[in-house]
Scaffold this active site. Structure first.
Site, PDB file in Angstrom:
ATOM      1  N   CYS A   1       8.723   6.330   3.499  1.00 42.38           N
ATOM      2  CA  CYS A   1       9.076   5.309   4.498  1.00 42.38           C
ATOM      3  C   CYS A   1       9.642   5.878   5.802  1.00 42.38           C
ATOM      4  O   CYS A   1       9.208   5.452   6.875  1.00 42.38           O
ATOM      5  CB  CYS A   1      10.044   4.284   3.921  1.00 42.38           C
ATOM      6  SG  CYS A   1      10.219   4.295   2.149  1.00 42.38           S
TER       7      CYS A   1
ATOM      8  N   GLN B   1       2.704   8.597  -4.512  1.00 37.51           N
ATOM      9  CA  GLN B   1       2.738   7.129  -4.482  1.00 37.51           C
ATOM     10  C   GLN B   1       1.496   6.587  -3.790  1.00 37.51           C
ATOM     11  O   GLN B   1       1.017   7.181  -2.826  1.00 37.51           O
ATOM     12  CB  GLN B   1       3.968   6.659  -3.696  1.00 37.51           C
ATOM     13  CG  GLN B   1       5.282   7.046  -4.339  1.00 37.51           C
ATOM     14  CD  GLN B   1       6.452   6.593  -3.493  1.00 37.51           C
ATOM     15  OE1 GLN B   1       6.562   6.942  -2.330  1.00 37.51           O
ATOM     16  NE2 GLN B   1       7.330   5.805  -4.084  1.00 37.51           N
TER      17      GLN B   1
ATOM     18  N   ASP C   1       1.239   4.463  -1.588  1.00 37.27           N
ATOM     19  CA  ASP C   1       2.244   3.815  -0.771  1.00 37.27           C
ATOM     20  C   ASP C   1       1.638   3.161   0.466  1.00 37.27           C
ATOM     21  O   ASP C   1       0.605   3.609   0.955  1.00 37.27           O
ATOM     22  CB  ASP C   1       3.249   4.895  -0.331  1.00 37.27           C
ATOM     23  CG  ASP C   1       4.628   4.334  -0.103  1.00 37.27           C
ATOM     24  OD1 ASP C   1       4.804   3.123  -0.300  1.00 37.27           O
ATOM     25  OD2 ASP C   1       5.517   5.104   0.286  1.00 37.27           O
TER      26      ASP C   1
ATOM     27  N   HIS D   1       3.232   0.788   4.097  1.00 39.10           N
ATOM     28  CA  HIS D   1       4.286   0.022   4.744  1.00 39.10           C
ATOM     29  C   HIS D   1       3.666  -0.916   5.747  1.00 39.10           C
ATOM     30  O   HIS D   1       2.811  -0.507   6.527  1.00 39.10           O
ATOM     31  CB  HIS D   1       5.290   0.961   5.404  1.00 39.10           C
ATOM     32  CG  HIS D   1       6.017   1.788   4.399  1.00 39.10           C
ATOM     33  ND1 HIS D   1       5.659   3.086   4.097  1.00 39.10           N
ATOM     34  CD2 HIS D   1       7.043   1.463   3.568  1.00 39.10           C
ATOM     35  CE1 HIS D   1       6.461   3.528   3.133  1.00 39.10           C
ATOM     36  NE2 HIS D   1       7.295   2.571   2.783  1.00 39.10           N
TER      37      HIS D   1
ATOM     38  N   HIS E   1       7.548  -2.708   1.956  1.00 41.29           N
ATOM     39  CA  HIS E   1       7.069  -1.560   1.169  1.00 41.29           C
ATOM     40  C   HIS E   1       6.213  -2.128   0.051  1.00 41.29           C
ATOM     41  O   HIS E   1       6.611  -3.102  -0.579  1.00 41.29           O
ATOM     42  CB  HIS E   1       8.199  -0.793   0.489  1.00 41.29           C
ATOM     43  CG  HIS E   1       9.350  -0.436   1.365  1.00 41.29           C
ATOM     44  ND1 HIS E   1       9.605   0.844   1.740  1.00 41.29           N
ATOM     45  CD2 HIS E   1      10.335  -1.189   1.918  1.00 41.29           C
ATOM     46  CE1 HIS E   1      10.708   0.884   2.478  1.00 41.29           C
ATOM     47  NE2 HIS E   1      11.162  -0.344   2.597  1.00 41.29           N
TER      48      HIS E   1
HETATM   49 ZN   LIG Z   1       8.705   2.630   1.333  1.00 43.33          ZN
END
Ligand SMILES: [Zn+2]
Ligand SMILES: [Zn+2]
Length: 708
Positions: A395, A442, A444, A446, A576
Site C-alpha cells: 500500500c 499478494q 493486491d 488499491h 484495499h
Molecule cells: Zn493494501
C-alpha cells in the site's frame, strides 16, 4: 440477610422486605409445613412470608427478532429457554446477554437483550469446548496427582489445555484412551459447573495453597473484583467462563494430540504439554469429524505439494521462504493470468514496485511504529547509512504512485493492481507449509476513489470475488461485514459522515448482491470498515480468503489529494482488496480443497502420452508437439515400463488426461483417451481432441458474470 434490593408492591417500595438470592429456601405456610421453592432463583420475603409474585421486579427480555417478554428478575437463560420450549431448553448451551456470553444458569437482574446460543452458534460451541477443556483438566487432575495447569481455551476446532504433569512425567498418546475414559466417567456423574466470584486475595490464597503457580501468575495480573472461578466436582479453575450447566451436556470425547508449548509463548519459560481434544453433543458428529481428519491428512498441501513437485523449502534459503518448482509455477502463473484477465476487464492497471522501501516510507504509513520491532530489521546501505525495510505491504508504494501526478476527480476511481511480494517475520515455530510463510505474494490492488464511489467499487470487487469463487469451485462461502463500535466512535479515524457512508455502502452492496453477510459491530479496523470472505472447502473447513477494506488513514498520512469538480482539494478514499489473500495461501487451500486434482485449465500437466512400446515414442512426441500448438501442457512418459504401470503412476500424479498410443493410433493420427478417474473414452482423432481440450480451457479462463 441483606437489604440489597428494593422490593416494590403495588408500585410502592416495601422497605422491610428481604431479597433472598439463588438456592433452596423454606417458607412455612399456615399449616406450618415447609414449602420448598427451588425453581425460584430470586424472590422476596416480607415478615417471613413470600410476597405475592406481582410484587417482584419484572424485567424485559428482548430477543433477536425484536420480540419482548417479561420475566421475573433473576431469571436465567435456561429458564427463558424452558419458557419457550422444552426442545430449545435441551439444545441451548449458553446465552448472549447484552452482547456478552453468559452461563445459562447465571441470573439476569436487569432488562436485557438475550440471544440463546446453540451448537450452531460459534459462541455456543465455544462455551461447549471451553467446558470440555475443564472436563479434560478435571480428568487429568484425577489421573496425575500434582499436575499443574496453565491455560485451557476453546479453539476453532475443539480445545486444548497446557499442563505441567511434573518432573519426569509424560503424557503419551497411549494414555489418551485412559484420559477419555475418565472424562466419560465425569460426564456420567453429571457434575454441576458452578460459577463463583472471588476476591483477588482469596484467589491467590486458594491457588497458592495448591501450588498452582501458573494460575497465581495469571491472577496477579487480574483486577480485583473481576475474578471468578468455576468448580465441578473436586476441580476448581480460575476462569471467566462461560460454561455449560453441568458435565452431562458433553456426549462424545476425543483427546487428539499433544505438543510442547512454552508457558506464555516465551521460550525462556518452562515448556508445558499442550493436550488437544475435541467433544461433541452426538457420537455421530465425532465419528464424522475423525473421518474428516483422516481425509485432511491425505490432502495436506505439504504432502501433495511434494508428491506433485509443486513447491519446496530449503533450510539454506531459509525457513518460510517457499521455492516454487516448475510445476507449481505453472499452476501459480495460470492463476495470476486468470486474475489479470479479470482485472483488465474491470479496468485495473498493473504496476510493479520494489521489494524494499525506505524506512521513512513506513514511518509515514504508520507501519513502522506498529510492526517495526516485531518485523525484519532494517537493511543498511554501507556508504550512505540509509535504512531500508523489506516490504511488508504494497500500500505505501501505491500511495507514492498515486502522488506522482496531480489527480483530478476525473481520474478516479484509480485501480492499481500488483502481484506484490511482501515479507513478514513469523516466529519459526509458527511457520506452516504455504499457509504461514515469511515471504509471499499478494494478489493486491488499491482503489483510490471519491467517497461517493465507494459503494460502486464495492459492488465491483464483490463481482470479482464471485467470479473467482465460482470458477474455482468454492461454492460454499460466508461473508462478514466489520463495522465500528457505535458506542466508541472516538477510537476511529475519519469523519462520521464518511464512516456512515462507507458502512452503508458495504451493507447495501451486500444486499444488492444477495450476499448474506454477518454484521459484526466493533470489528472494523480503526481506519475503516471491511468485508471478509471465508470459504468452506470440500471437507467443510473454513478458510479466510478475500478481504475488501476501506481505508481513511493512509490517504491522510500520505496527504493524497484530488481536485474536485468544485476546484477544491479533497482526500480520496482508499480501498484495499485481495481476493486470494496471497498466492501461497490460496494455492495451499486449493490443493487441500481439490486433493491435488486441479481442474483441467489449472493442471500443471494437462495430458501425459503413454506409448505402449518404444516403437511409438516418436509418434508420442509428435502428439505433444501438436498439443503444444493448442497451448496444451503435455509430456511423454517414455519409460521402459508396461503401459498398465504407466497408467497407475500417472494417475497418482492426478493428470487430467492420459493418452495411450500404439500402432492403431499412430496409423490414424489418433489418441486413445483415458480421463482422470479411469473413464476410457476410446480412440479419438488427435486434432479433434486438441481442439476440444483447448475450447474447454478457454471457457474456464474467460469466466464472465453471466456464468455465475
Ligand atoms: Zn493494501
Ligand atoms: Zn475456563
Amino acid at each position: 440477610m441483606k437489604f440489597d434490593r428494593m422490593v416494590v408492591k403495588n408500585n410502592k417500595p416495601v422497605f422491610d422486605a428481604v431479597v433472598v438470592p439463588i438456592g433452596l429456601f423454606f417458607v412455612k405456610n399456615s399449616s406450618n409445613s415447609p414449602i420448598i421453592y427451588h425453581k425460584i432463583t430470586t424472590f422476596a420475603v416480607q415478615n417471613k412470608k413470600l410476597i405475592n409474585k406481582d410484587s417482584y421486579y419484572m424485567i424485559r427480555i428482548t430477543f433477536p427478532d425484536g420480540s419482548v417478554r417479561e420475566y421475573e428478575k433473576g431469571v436465567t437463560a435456561l429458564e427463558i429457554a424452558q419458557s419457550i420450549s422444552q426442545r430449545l431448553a435441551q439444545e441451548v448451551l449458553a446465552a448472549s446477554v447484552n452482547g456478552e456470553t453468559w452461563d445459562l444458569t447465571r441470573p439476569i437482574e436487569e432488562d436485557a437483550t438475550v440471544n440463546l446460543l446453540k451448537w450452531e452458534d460459534d459462541e455456543g460451541k465455544h462455551a461447549y469446548w471451553h467446558s470440555s477443556a475443564h472436563l479434560m483438566a478435571e480428568a487429568l487432575q484425577k489421573l496425575y496427582p500434582g499436575i499443574k495447569f496453565g491455560i485451557g481455551p476453546a479453539i476453532e476446532n475443539g480445545f486444548y489445555y497446557d499442563v505441567d504433569p511434573g518432573e519426569g512425567v509424560t503424557i503419551k498418546e497411549t494414555d489418551f484412551p485412559v484420559i477419555e475414559k475418565k472424562m466419560m466417567e465425569l460426564i456420567a456423574a453429571r457434575e454441576e459447573i458452578v460459577r463463583q466470584s472471588i476476591s483477588k486475595k482469596d484467589a491467590v490464597a486458594m491457588f497458592s495453597g495448591r501450588d498452582e503457580h501458573y494460575k497465581v501468575e495469571l491472577i496477579n495480573e487480574l483486577e480485583d473484583g473481576t475474578i471468578t472461578t468455576y468448580t465441578q466436582g473436586e476441580f476448581t479453575d480460575l476462569c471467566r467462563g462461560p460454561h455449560l450447566p453441568n458435565t452431562s451436556y458433553i456426549k462424545a470425547v476425543k483427546v487428539l494430540s499433544s505438543a510442547g508449548a512454552y508457558w506464555r509463548g516465551d521460550e525462556k519459560r518452562p515448556q508445558l504439554t499442550r493436550l488437544y481434544g475435541i467433544t461433541f453433543p452426538k457420537k455421530k458428529l465425532l465419528d464424522e469429524y475423525l473421518l474428516m481428519l483422516e481425509e485432511a491428512k491425505k490432502r495436506d498441501h505439504r504432502k501433495i505439494g511434494k508428491e506433485l513437485q509443486l513447491f519446496a523449502f530449503s533450510p539454506t534459503v531459509g525457513a518460510g521462504l517457499p521455492l516454487w518448482l516448475p510445476k507449481g509455477t505453472q499452476l501459480r502463473m495460470r492463476l495470476e493470468d486468470f486474475l489479470k484477465k479479470i482485472q483488465r476487464e474491470f479496468d485495473y492497471e498493473q504496476v510493479i514496485t520494489p521489494h524494499i522501501g525506505h524506512k521513512q516510507l513506513y514511518v509515514t504509513s504508520g507501519h513502522y511504529a506498529k510492526y517495526g520491532k516485531d518485523s525484519f530489521q532494517p537493511i543498511h546501505t554501507p556508504e550512505e547509512g540509509e535504512e531500508f525495510l523489506l516490504k511488508p505491504m504494497n500500500c505505501p508504494h501505491h500511495c507514492e504512485i498515486y502522488k506522482t501526478f496531480p489527480r483530478s476527480y476525473k481520474d478516479l476511481p484509480l485501480r492499481m493492481a500488483e502481484f506484490g511480494t511482501v515479507y513478514r517475520y513469523e516466529q519459526s515455530g509458527e511457520l506452516h507449509g504455504l499457509t504461514r510463510v515469511r515471504g509471499f505474494t499478494q494478489d493486491d490492488a488499491h482503489i483510490f476513489c471519491t467517497p461517493d464511489q465507494v459503494k460502486d467499487e464495492f459492488l465491483k470487487v464483490v463481482d470479482i470475488i464471485f467470479i473467482i469463487f465460482k470458477a474455482l469451485d468454492f461454492e460454499n462461502f460466508e461473508a462478514q461485514i466489520s463495522l465500528r463500535d457505535p458506542n466508541n466512535r472516538e477510537k476511529y479515524i475519519g469523519s462520521d459522515d464518511n464512516w456512515e457512508r462507507a458502512e452503508r455502502a458495504i451493507v447495501e452492496a451486500c444486499e444488492e448482491k444477495g450476499l448474506k453477510a454477518r454484521v459484526e459491530l466493533g470489528e472494523a479496523a480503526f481506519y475503516g470498515p471491511k468485508l471478509d470472505f471465508m470459504v468452506k472447502d470440500a471437507l467443510g473447513r473454513r478458510w479466510q480468503l478475500g478481504t475488501i477494506q476501506v481505508d481513511y488513514n493512509l490517504p491522510e498520512r500520505f496527504e493524497l489529494e484530488y481536485t474536485g469538480a468544485d476546484n477544491q482539494k479533497h482526500r480520496p478514499v482508499m480501498i484495499h482488496r485481495a481476493p486470494f489473500g496471497s498466492m501461497e495461501r490460496f494455492v495451499a487451500v486449493l490443493i487441500e480443497h481439490t486433493a491435488g486434482k486441479f481442474p483441467l485449465w489449472l493442471a500443471p500437466t494437462q495430458a501425459v502420452i503413454l506409448p505402449v512400446s518404444e516403437k511409438y515414442n516418436d509418434y508420442a512426441k509428435r502428439v505433444v508437439k501438436e498439443l503444444k500448438r493448442f497451448d496444451i501442457r503435455a509430456e511423454v512418459d517414455d519409460r521402459n515400463e508396461k503401459v498398465g504401470r504407466k497408467i497407475r503412476d500417472n494417475e497418482l500424479k492426478r493428470i487430467p488426461y492420459l493418452l495411450i498410443v500404439g500402432e492403431k493410433e499412430a496409423e490414424n493420427e489418433a489418441v486413445s483417451v483415458r480421463k482422470q478417474g479411469g473413464v476410457d473414452q476410446g480412440s479419438v482423432n488427435l486434432r479433434t481432441f486438441a481442439e476440444e481440450m483447448a475450447r474447454e480451457v478457454e471457457k474456464m479462463m474467460n469466466p464472465t458474470l453471466e456464468q455465475i
